[in-house]
Design an enzyme around this catalytic site. Structure first.
Site, PDB file in Angstrom:
ATOM      1  N   GLU A 292       5.782   0.370   9.258  1.00 15.18           N
ATOM      2  CA  GLU A 292       4.894  -0.501   8.313  1.00 15.18           C
ATOM      3  C   GLU A 292       3.933  -0.895   9.381  1.00 15.18           C
ATOM      4  O   GLU A 292       4.582  -1.483  10.523  1.00 15.18           O
ATOM      5  CB  GLU A 292       5.765  -1.282   7.710  1.00 15.18           C
ATOM      6  CG  GLU A 292       5.494  -1.749   6.416  1.00 15.18           C
ATOM      7  CD  GLU A 292       5.316  -0.456   5.479  1.00 15.18           C
ATOM      8  OE1 GLU A 292       4.294   0.397   5.115  1.00 15.18           O
ATOM      9  OE2 GLU A 292       6.367  -0.244   4.939  1.00 15.18           O
TER      10      GLU A 292
ATOM     11  N   ASP B  26       0.155   2.456  11.321  1.00 17.66           N
ATOM     12  CA  ASP B  26      -0.823   3.245  11.110  1.00 17.66           C
ATOM     13  C   ASP B  26      -2.191   2.738  11.717  1.00 17.66           C
ATOM     14  O   ASP B  26      -2.780   3.634  12.531  1.00 17.66           O
ATOM     15  CB  ASP B  26      -1.139   3.670   9.465  1.00 17.66           C
ATOM     16  CG  ASP B  26      -1.676   2.686   8.650  1.00 17.66           C
ATOM     17  OD1 ASP B  26      -1.571   1.112   9.152  1.00 17.66           O
ATOM     18  OD2 ASP B  26      -1.912   2.812   7.697  1.00 17.66           O
TER      19      ASP B  26
ATOM     20  N   SER C 121     -13.162   3.409 -16.840  1.00 15.58           N
ATOM     21  CA  SER C 121     -11.930   3.804 -16.499  1.00 15.58           C
ATOM     22  C   SER C 121     -10.859   3.060 -17.772  1.00 15.58           C
ATOM     23  O   SER C 121     -11.332   2.396 -18.470  1.00 15.58           O
ATOM     24  CB  SER C 121     -11.552   3.027 -15.208  1.00 15.58           C
ATOM     25  OG  SER C 121     -11.452   1.603 -15.531  1.00 15.58           O
TER      26      SER C 121
ATOM     27  N   GLY D 254      -1.285  -3.716  -7.449  1.00 12.03           N
ATOM     28  CA  GLY D 254      -0.608  -4.868  -7.005  1.00 12.03           C
ATOM     29  C   GLY D 254       0.868  -4.671  -6.409  1.00 12.03           C
ATOM     30  O   GLY D 254       1.597  -5.413  -6.221  1.00 12.03           O
ATOM     31  N   ALA D 255       1.502  -3.291  -6.781  1.00 15.62           N
ATOM     32  CA  ALA D 255       2.961  -3.459  -6.500  1.00 15.62           C
ATOM     33  C   ALA D 255       3.015  -2.601  -4.966  1.00 15.62           C
ATOM     34  O   ALA D 255       4.336  -2.376  -4.752  1.00 15.62           O
ATOM     35  CB  ALA D 255       3.569  -2.466  -7.375  1.00 15.62           C
TER      36      ALA D 255
ATOM     37  N   SER E  80      -2.418   2.052  -5.548  1.00 13.22           N
ATOM     38  CA  SER E  80      -3.218   2.333  -6.713  1.00 13.22           C
ATOM     39  C   SER E  80      -4.447   2.479  -6.238  1.00 13.22           C
ATOM     40  O   SER E  80      -5.276   3.453  -6.694  1.00 13.22           O
ATOM     41  CB  SER E  80      -3.221   1.313  -7.694  1.00 13.22           C
ATOM     42  OG  SER E  80      -3.641   0.060  -7.181  1.00 13.22           O
TER      43      SER E  80
ATOM     44  N   GLU F 174     -12.465   2.111   1.616  1.00  8.58           N
ATOM     45  CA  GLU F 174     -11.523   0.830   1.593  1.00  8.58           C
ATOM     46  C   GLU F 174     -11.849  -0.174   2.771  1.00  8.58           C
ATOM     47  O   GLU F 174     -12.085  -1.376   2.451  1.00  8.58           O
ATOM     48  CB  GLU F 174     -10.060   1.308   1.815  1.00  8.58           C
ATOM     49  CG  GLU F 174      -8.971   0.360   2.005  1.00  8.58           C
ATOM     50  CD  GLU F 174      -8.506   0.189   0.552  1.00  8.58           C
ATOM     51  OE1 GLU F 174      -8.102   1.647  -0.022  1.00  8.58           O
ATOM     52  OE2 GLU F 174      -7.718  -0.645   0.166  1.00  8.58           O
TER      53      GLU F 174
ATOM     54  N   ASP G  84      -2.135   5.431   3.473  1.00  9.31           N
ATOM     55  CA  ASP G  84      -2.064   5.879   2.122  1.00  9.31           C
ATOM     56  C   ASP G  84      -2.862   7.062   1.613  1.00  9.31           C
ATOM     57  O   ASP G  84      -2.443   7.487   0.765  1.00  9.31           O
ATOM     58  CB  ASP G  84      -2.671   4.407   1.448  1.00  9.31           C
ATOM     59  CG  ASP G  84      -2.101   3.079   1.938  1.00  9.31           C
ATOM     60  OD1 ASP G  84      -1.006   3.199   2.572  1.00  9.31           O
ATOM     61  OD2 ASP G  84      -2.513   2.024   1.709  1.00  9.31           O
TER      62      ASP G  84
ATOM     63  N   TYR H 180      -2.796  -9.950   6.279  1.00  7.37           N
ATOM     64  CA  TYR H 180      -2.906  -8.416   7.030  1.00  7.37           C
ATOM     65  C   TYR H 180      -3.758  -8.426   8.010  1.00  7.37           C
ATOM     66  O   TYR H 180      -3.540  -7.556   8.836  1.00  7.37           O
ATOM     67  CB  TYR H 180      -3.452  -7.555   5.719  1.00  7.37           C
ATOM     68  CG  TYR H 180      -3.219  -6.045   6.030  1.00  7.37           C
ATOM     69  CD1 TYR H 180      -2.229  -5.327   5.749  1.00  7.37           C
ATOM     70  CD2 TYR H 180      -4.429  -5.577   6.649  1.00  7.37           C
ATOM     71  CE1 TYR H 180      -2.322  -4.077   6.144  1.00  7.37           C
ATOM     72  CE2 TYR H 180      -4.360  -4.038   7.034  1.00  7.37           C
ATOM     73  CZ  TYR H 180      -3.339  -3.298   6.923  1.00  7.37           C
ATOM     74  OH  TYR H 180      -3.212  -2.054   7.070  1.00  7.37           O
TER      75      TYR H 180
HETATM   76  C1  GLA Z   1      -1.212  -1.353   3.417  1.00  9.43           C
HETATM   77  C2  GLA Z   1      -2.400  -0.499   4.148  1.00  9.43           C
HETATM   78  C3  GLA Z   1      -1.906   0.745   5.123  1.00  9.43           C
HETATM   79  C4  GLA Z   1      -0.727   0.065   5.916  1.00  9.43           C
HETATM   80  C5  GLA Z   1       0.381  -0.767   5.154  1.00  9.43           C
HETATM   81  C6  GLA Z   1       1.463  -1.415   6.238  1.00  9.43           C
HETATM   82  O1  GLA Z   1      -0.496  -0.290   2.431  1.00  9.43           O
HETATM   83  O2  GLA Z   1      -3.174   0.042   2.956  1.00  9.43           O
HETATM   84  O3  GLA Z   1      -2.747   1.213   5.731  1.00  9.43           O
HETATM   85  O4  GLA Z   1      -1.154  -0.604   6.904  1.00  9.43           O
HETATM   86  O5  GLA Z   1      -0.143  -1.606   4.479  1.00  9.43           O
HETATM   87  O6  GLA Z   1       2.165  -0.123   6.529  1.00  9.43           O
END
Ligand code: GLA
Length: 384
Positions: free
Chosen positions: A33, A36, A67, A124-125, A129, A162, A174, A226
């Site tokens: 986590e 990346d 959608s 949001g989970a 998504s 993104e 992701d 973040y």
């Molecule tokens: C989110 C981001 C990913 C990654 C994670 C943490 O999901 O979209 O790129 O940084 O947080 O591991």
């Protein structure tokens, strides 16, 4: 999602039939986590929930997006998309169309399109998504416009959408999980080279279930914690004279502790130890040592709670309850500050664990959590 509901939506909003239907899954991250965007290692898998995209090219430059998760019909043009003019949630699919242009596809020479999206990835989970929408759109446009980009290039387009169109400074995990996923395998990804190795999991044969527990504490990655964590990592790498934290090993930590302020040091320590945990997890899973992997999950959670400081009491509660009920391992997953935790548990422990989490949440006055199993599934593809 279903292919049929994307087709039905397409017919209802645009009349007629699409040229094709494509799908891309969400993901869950087993371990790795906030590594990346530090050029490090991650081990997610694509889940059995996805976004379906029904798309038809048009004979003009108009672009329409409908959608099942938003009543509004987006009606614009490829020229506006090329200028990065789009509003609200349409930044996810249209940001991908824009990113094709930025990466060299001549949008001035392309046809517009009608796009109908349906998704069963919970929003949001912490199950990406957004990446599912991006990568479903990416594989659809890649085929329809005959761009012929490879999967890593499509993942990069999704990340650009993104980062630039949506404005969330996320990494590439992701999108890579969504395109490189394989049934019954995790995606071991080197986020610097984008080298991918599929690691067989075999949880089901071992009688184990990966349970996602969505705390329903909402998180947003475009703002706040973040971004702040990402900046701390970049600061730490610069101060220690490396291109990215990936370039540090465990034996660099004593020097880091001496040279950095205590908070930046803890952020760096999480990332460096987490990269090491991903590598050890891959070894453990390849050797069939699920117990060792479970211990690494627990260490990962502690590192996020204490050093990276991205957990919340609800996530800690899920992990505590899961471990008290015999889970092999448990940790928060995704970006943190809310979202979901995962627990690797014996199949017959799923229901008791669900009940125990519900009781603990009720006793603590937390919102009700939603718990559901996920299984590794194939990545983004054309369905029809
Ligand atoms: C989110 C981001 C990913 C990654 C994670 C943490 O999901 O979209 O790129 O940084 O947080 O591991």
């Amino acid at each position: 999602m279903s292919e049929q509901s994307a087709r039905d939506l397409f017919a209802a909003r645009f009349q007629g039939a699409p040229d094709g239907v494509w799908a891309a899954p969400g993901r869950v991250n087993l371990i790795g986590e906030h590594t990346d965007y530090n050029d490090g290692f991650v081990l997610p898998f694509a889940i059995d929930r996805s976004t379906a995209a029904a798309l038809a090219l048009r004979d003009d430059r108009r672009v329409r997006v409908a959608s099942t998760f938003d009543a509004a019909l987006v009606d614009t043009t490829l020229d506006d998309v090329a200028e990065r003019r789009f509003a609200g949630w349409s930044a996810y699919p249209l940001g991908v169309a824009w990113a094709f242009g930025e990466a060299g596809t001549d949008l001035a020479g392309q046809r517009g399109f009608d796009l109908a999206l349906d998704s069963d990835v919970p929003v949001g989970a912490g199950l990406s998504s957004s990446a599912a929408i991006e990568m479903a759109t990416a594989v659809a446009l890649n085929d329809a416009w005959r761009v012929d980009a490879d999967r890593a290039a499509l993942a990069r387009l999704g990340r650009r959408a993104e980062n630039i169109a949506v404005g969330a400074p996320t990494g590439i995990m992701d999108q890579c999980a969504s395109v490189f996923g394989r049934a019954d395998a995790a995606v071991f990804l080197d986020c610097r080279s984008l080298d991918v190795e599929q690691v067989r999991l075999g949880f089901a044969e071992a009688g184990l279930v990966l349970l996602v527990v969505d705390t329903r504490v909402e998180h947003a990655h475009a703002t706040g914690g973040y971004k702040d964590r990402r900046e701390a990592c970049e600061r730490g790498a610069a101060a220690l004279g490396v291109p990215a934290l990936r370039d540090l090993g465990l034996d660099d930590l004593p020097r880091a502790e001496q040279e950095l302020d205590p908070v930046t040091y803890r952020r760096v320590k999480h990332v460096v130890t987490e990269d090491d945990r991903v590598l050890r997890s891959v070894d453990a899973l390849k050797a069939g040592d699920v117990a060792a992997f479970g211990r690494l999950m627990v260490e990962s959670h502690a590192s996020m709670r204490d050093d990276f400081e991205i957990s919340v009491p609800e996530l800690d509660a899920v992990v505590d309850v899961a471990l008290a009920h015999g889970a092999v391992g448990a940790r928060m997953t995704g970006g943190g500050f809310g979202g979901a935790a995962i627990a690797l548990v014996a199949a017959d422990a799923v229901d008791p664990l669900r009940e125990a989490v519900a009781e603990r949440f009720a006793a603590s006055g937390y919102r009700g959590a939603a718990a559901f199993p996920v299984v590794p599934a194939d990545g983004a593809r054309r369905l029809a």
